[in-house]
Write a protein that holds these residues in place. Sequence first.
Motif, mmCIF file in Angstrom:
data_model
loop_
_atom_site.group_PDB
_atom_site.id
_atom_site.type_symbol
_atom_site.label_atom_id
_atom_site.label_comp_id
_atom_site.label_asym_id
_atom_site.label_seq_id
_atom_site.Cartn_x
_atom_site.Cartn_y
_atom_site.Cartn_z
ATOM 1 N N PHE A 95 -14.740 2.769 109.828
ATOM 2 C CA PHE A 95 -15.676 2.212 109.289
ATOM 3 C C PHE A 95 -15.128 1.565 108.033
ATOM 4 O O PHE A 95 -15.587 0.591 107.300
ATOM 5 C CB PHE A 95 -17.028 3.109 109.155
ATOM 6 N N PHE A 96 -14.546 2.508 107.291
ATOM 7 C CA PHE A 96 -13.682 2.267 106.053
ATOM 8 C C PHE A 96 -12.928 0.733 106.119
ATOM 9 O O PHE A 96 -12.904 0.000 105.375
ATOM 10 C CB PHE A 96 -13.008 3.305 105.332
ATOM 11 N N MET A 97 -12.054 1.024 107.065
ATOM 12 C CA MET A 97 -10.978 -0.311 107.309
ATOM 13 C C MET A 97 -11.854 -1.505 107.453
ATOM 14 O O MET A 97 -11.406 -2.411 107.154
ATOM 15 C CB MET A 97 -10.050 0.043 108.503
ATOM 16 N N GLY A 98 -12.992 -1.501 108.586
ATOM 17 C CA GLY A 98 -13.779 -2.450 108.677
ATOM 18 C C GLY A 98 -14.323 -3.084 107.308
ATOM 19 O O GLY A 98 -14.541 -4.462 107.303
ATOM 20 N N THR A 99 -14.989 -2.282 106.625
ATOM 21 C CA THR A 99 -15.579 -2.551 105.282
ATOM 22 C C THR A 99 -14.527 -3.131 104.496
ATOM 23 O O THR A 99 -14.869 -4.327 103.912
ATOM 24 C CB THR A 99 -16.061 -1.490 104.797
ATOM 25 N N LEU A 100 -13.216 -2.717 104.514
ATOM 26 C CA LEU A 100 -12.119 -3.356 103.806
ATOM 27 C C LEU A 100 -11.993 -4.752 103.954
ATOM 28 O O LEU A 100 -11.759 -5.802 103.152
ATOM 29 C CB LEU A 100 -11.040 -2.386 103.825
ATOM 30 N N PHE A 101 -11.860 -5.023 105.222
ATOM 31 C CA PHE A 101 -11.428 -6.234 105.989
ATOM 32 C C PHE A 101 -12.517 -7.256 105.599
ATOM 33 O O PHE A 101 -12.060 -8.512 105.299
ATOM 34 C CB PHE A 101 -11.214 -6.151 107.398
ATOM 35 N N PHE A 102 -13.853 -6.671 105.603
ATOM 36 C CA PHE A 102 -14.855 -7.507 105.515
ATOM 37 C C PHE A 102 -14.883 -8.143 103.986
ATOM 38 O O PHE A 102 -15.251 -9.103 103.840
ATOM 39 C CB PHE A 102 -16.278 -6.822 105.866
ATOM 40 N N MET A 103 -14.623 -7.119 102.990
ATOM 41 C CA MET A 103 -14.499 -7.540 101.769
ATOM 42 C C MET A 103 -13.594 -8.449 101.306
ATOM 43 O O MET A 103 -13.513 -9.368 100.590
ATOM 44 C CB MET A 103 -14.382 -6.303 100.749
ATOM 45 N N LEU A 104 -12.385 -8.313 102.099
ATOM 46 C CA LEU A 104 -11.309 -9.396 101.789
ATOM 47 C C LEU A 104 -11.543 -10.672 102.465
ATOM 48 O O LEU A 104 -11.201 -11.530 101.841
ATOM 49 C CB LEU A 104 -9.958 -8.659 102.567
ATOM 50 N N ALA A 105 -12.362 -10.475 103.515
ATOM 51 C CA ALA A 105 -12.805 -11.874 104.078
ATOM 52 C C ALA A 105 -13.503 -12.542 103.042
ATOM 53 O O ALA A 105 -13.770 -13.662 102.829
ATOM 54 C CB ALA A 105 -13.588 -11.694 105.437
ATOM 55 N N ILE A 106 -14.581 -11.993 102.523
ATOM 56 C CA ILE A 106 -15.673 -12.330 101.482
ATOM 57 C C ILE A 106 -14.764 -13.213 100.136
ATOM 58 O O ILE A 106 -15.065 -14.215 99.700
ATOM 59 C CB ILE A 106 -16.733 -11.491 100.971
ATOM 60 N N GLN A 107 -13.765 -12.159 99.708
ATOM 61 C CA GLN A 107 -12.918 -12.900 98.597
ATOM 62 C C GLN A 107 -12.036 -14.090 99.293
ATOM 63 O O GLN A 107 -11.915 -15.005 98.411
ATOM 64 C CB GLN A 107 -12.096 -11.618 98.064
ATOM 65 N N SER A 108 -11.660 -14.049 100.445
ATOM 66 C CA SER A 108 -10.686 -15.349 100.773
ATOM 67 C C SER A 108 -11.531 -16.483 101.104
ATOM 68 O O SER A 108 -11.405 -17.419 100.748
ATOM 69 C CB SER A 108 -10.120 -14.876 102.071
ATOM 70 N N ALA A 109 -13.035 -16.157 101.388
ATOM 71 C CA ALA A 109 -13.938 -17.296 101.548
ATOM 72 C C ALA A 109 -14.466 -17.978 100.079
ATOM 73 O O ALA A 109 -14.537 -19.147 100.004
ATOM 74 C CB ALA A 109 -15.152 -16.860 102.293
ATOM 75 N N GLY A 110 -14.209 -17.235 99.216
ATOM 76 C CA GLY A 110 -14.821 -17.363 97.805
ATOM 77 C C GLY A 110 -13.516 -18.211 97.255
ATOM 78 O O GLY A 110 -13.820 -19.070 96.505
ATOM 79 N N GLN A 111 -12.408 -17.865 97.441
ATOM 80 C CA GLN A 111 -11.269 -18.574 96.880
ATOM 81 C C GLN A 111 -10.787 -19.844 97.515
ATOM 82 O O GLN A 111 -10.273 -20.857 96.704
ATOM 83 C CB GLN A 111 -10.080 -17.630 96.960
ATOM 84 N N THR A 112 -11.086 -20.130 98.635
ATOM 85 C CA THR A 112 -10.911 -21.373 99.389
ATOM 86 C C THR A 112 -12.084 -22.138 99.317
ATOM 87 O O THR A 112 -13.144 -21.808 98.862
ATOM 88 C CB THR A 112 -10.372 -20.892 100.869
ATOM 89 N N SER A 113 -12.029 -23.115 100.339
ATOM 90 C CA SER A 113 -13.346 -23.954 100.417
ATOM 91 C C SER A 113 -14.331 -23.482 101.546
ATOM 92 O O SER A 113 -15.269 -24.133 101.401
ATOM 93 C CB SER A 113 -12.870 -25.542 100.834
ATOM 94 N N GLY A 114 -14.196 -22.548 102.011
ATOM 95 C CA GLY A 114 -14.817 -21.825 102.923
ATOM 96 C C GLY A 114 -14.160 -21.155 103.915
ATOM 97 O O GLY A 114 -13.070 -20.392 103.865
ATOM 98 N N TRP A 115 -14.859 -21.327 105.346
ATOM 99 C CA TRP A 115 -13.961 -20.681 106.388
ATOM 100 C C TRP A 115 -12.878 -21.566 106.763
ATOM 101 O O TRP A 115 -12.883 -22.335 107.475
ATOM 102 C CB TRP A 115 -15.087 -20.702 107.626
ATOM 103 N N ASP A 116 -11.657 -20.662 106.586
ATOM 104 C CA ASP A 116 -10.313 -21.032 107.170
ATOM 105 C C ASP A 116 -9.988 -19.764 107.959
ATOM 106 O O ASP A 116 -10.695 -19.224 108.493
ATOM 107 C CB ASP A 116 -9.580 -21.185 106.023
ATOM 108 N N VAL A 117 -8.804 -20.251 108.558
ATOM 109 C CA VAL A 117 -8.271 -19.179 109.693
ATOM 110 C C VAL A 117 -7.934 -18.018 109.276
ATOM 111 O O VAL A 117 -8.560 -16.938 109.828
ATOM 112 C CB VAL A 117 -6.980 -19.867 110.063
#
Length: 72
Positions: A13-35
């Motif tokens: 659960f902790f690892m899933g939350t970590l990956f989810f937070m990284l995905a949110i940061q990645s989407a914020g830094q780029t123009s949206g949903w990338d690979v």
Amino acid sequence: MSRSPRFNGYLFFFMGTLFFMLAIQSAGQTSGWDVLTILLVAFAAFDYMLAFKFFGAAGKQAQENNNSNENK
């Protein structure tokens, strides 16, 4: 000695939350949903699935322990 299913559930659960937070940061830094963002969300979903599976196993194990103690 192996770890309990509840510990594994919290770990995933902790690892899933970590990956989810990284995905949110990645989407914020780029123009949206990338690979990369899609892969991070997929890993998070997989970790959440495993966490809930381990939580279910811990519940079944606790229920079996209660039933075996009542029968004695």
